[in-house]
Design an enzyme around this catalytic site. Structure first.
Site, PDB file in Angstrom:
ATOM      1  CG  LEU A  41      45.097  28.636  31.345  1.00  0.00           C
ATOM      2  CD1 LEU A  41      45.914  27.479  31.877  1.00  0.00           C
ATOM      3  CD2 LEU A  41      43.627  28.475  31.726  1.00  0.00           C
ATOM      4  CD  GLU A  42      43.009  36.913  30.240  1.00  0.00           C
ATOM      5  OE1 GLU A  42      42.442  37.674  31.048  1.00  0.00           O
ATOM      6  OE2 GLU A  42      42.850  36.979  28.999  1.00  0.00           O
ATOM      7  CG  ASN A  43      42.057  33.567  36.457  1.00  0.00           C
ATOM      8  OD1 ASN A  43      42.012  34.727  36.802  1.00  0.00           O
ATOM      9  ND2 ASN A  43      41.115  33.007  35.711  1.00  0.00           N
TER      10      ASN A  43
END
Length: 409
Positions: A234-236
């Protein structure tokens, strides 16, 4: 005397015969049972000459079909013994069934049966076409021990995920063949997991309800496809409280066989107070490996407080040191890098530099200006984005890094 009209000449010498049609194929041999979950059994067998398909039977009743030499029978009951057999088919008909094999599904809470080796190579497999080489799972080289299928899809319900194979984008790769290839990889001792997130992934786990939906839907995909676990990419951003709750619930469902990996960005692992780092520490009892993305980040601080530029051996070693010295076991730390310059906006290093970093951390050799105060022989290994970009360069990354990881102390 005979008149010419009194007989006809047939056969190969006379030329008047018809070509023989297909004959019913022989029964398949070599039927074996591979990886099992609580609801599925993977099967494989030898190819039969002249066969165009195969029918798979469970306890004498047809369960599925396959056009290849493997299949996964799903919808089974946990901790239950079954007998399986397979027949070969073509236009002429169906062969007799093969000799039967027995297999028992896993008990609830025991998880998949595949295990991750002491030192492992992780690769992300793309369920989409972005210009890299399009692959089937079967195309992924043997050097990869953990294959992260990228990516799961978020639904309208917060925390819930699903998965749909991009058959059109992958050149007609069918869901049936994907499942069979997945089972074959597991039969070869590989772990295949579902990755959640990516650059555009938007899976929100921000309360207990969404944590439960994440655990339930992830486990459902593990049951349906036979995935060995999940990758958190999860890059957000993520909420450590509720992601930890979700992963703990998933572990309770899947058991100790769960393969749990993470791929945080460098900024997410600069301090154990960061949410991603907190999640890794909170799940440490069952976490497999954190393969931080040592790319697309610019310069970052190392564990010695010095600034290091990405794309160097010091960047890999000094940033790994932060995780190694702040609570994660060495077996839970891996080095994540792009497989080629095309695979990332920045941070690419030659495979030989990855090997230098691995040697520096595990043996104290091959270091740059930064040299850790001690070595970490149990370091898990390395990861790359992606197996597809690796294939784009003739598997130049895995051909070099794979054997080196295998040879770590």
């Amino acid at each position: 005397a005979y008149l010419a009209d009194d007989f006809e000449v047939t056969g190969p010498d006379g030329g008047g015969g018809e070509e023989p049609g297909p004959v019913i194929p022989a029964a398949p041999a070599g039927l074996t049972a591979g990886a099992t979950t609580t609801s599925s059994v993977a099967l494989s067998w030898n190819a039969v000459s002249g066969a165009t398909g195969y029918k798979v039977y469970r306890d004498g009743v047809q369960a599925t079909t396959s056009t290849g030499t493997s299949a996964t029978v799903t919808g089974l009951t946990a901790d239950t013994a079954y007998q399986f057999s397979v027949s070969a088919t073509n236009a002429a008909g169906e062969s007799v069934k093969s000799a039967a094999v027995s297999a028992r599904t896993a008990k609830n809470g025991t998880g998949p049966v595949t295990t991750v080796p002491k030192h492992a190579v992780t690769g992300y497999w793309q369920n989409f076409n972005n210009g890299a080489t399009v692959q089937t799972l079967a195309d992924v080289p043997d050097a990869y021990d953990i294959i992260a299928v990228s990516f799961a899809d978020a639904t309208a319900n917060a925390g819930e995920i699903t998965f749909t194979l991009d058959s059109a984008g992958l050149g007609g790769y069918t869901d049936e063949q994907f499942r069979a290839d997945l089972a074959a990889k597991q039969a070869d001792g590989k772990s295949v997991i579902i990755s959640v997130g990516g650059e555009k992934g938007a899976v929100a786990v921000n309360d207990s309800a969404s944590a439960q939906r994440f655990a339930d839907s992830t486990y459902a995909l593990m049951e349906e496809y036979g995935f060995d676990g999940v990758d958190i990419d999860l890059e957000n951003g993520l909420n450590s409280t509720y992601m930890t709750e979700a992963l703990t619930k998933l572990h309770e469902k899947a058991g100790d066989g769960l393969v749990l990996t993470m791929a945080p960005q460098t900024i997410d692992m600069q301090s154990p107070e960061n949410e991603y780092f907190k999640t890794a520490l909170a799940t440490k009892d069952f976490l497999t490996v954190v393969n931080m993305q040592y790319y697309n980040s610019g310069s970052m601080l190392g564990c010695d407080g010095q600034v290091y530029a990405q794309g160097t051996v010091d960047f890999l070693t000094a940033l790994a040191c932060i995780q190694l010295e702040n609570g994660l076991d060495a077996s839970q730390v891996g080095i994540g890098v792009p497989a080629s310059p095309k695979a990332a906006g920045g941070g690419y290093v030659e495979p030989s530099v990855v090997n230098d970093a691995l040697d520096c951390l595990t043996r104290g050799t091959g270091c740059g200006s930064f040299k850790p105060e001690k070595t970490y022989p149990a370091l898990r290994g390395a990861m790359t984005w992606s197996t597809n970009w690796d294939a784009d360069t003739g598997n130049a990354w895995s051909n070099v890094v794979g054997p080196h990881v295998d040879d770590l102390p």
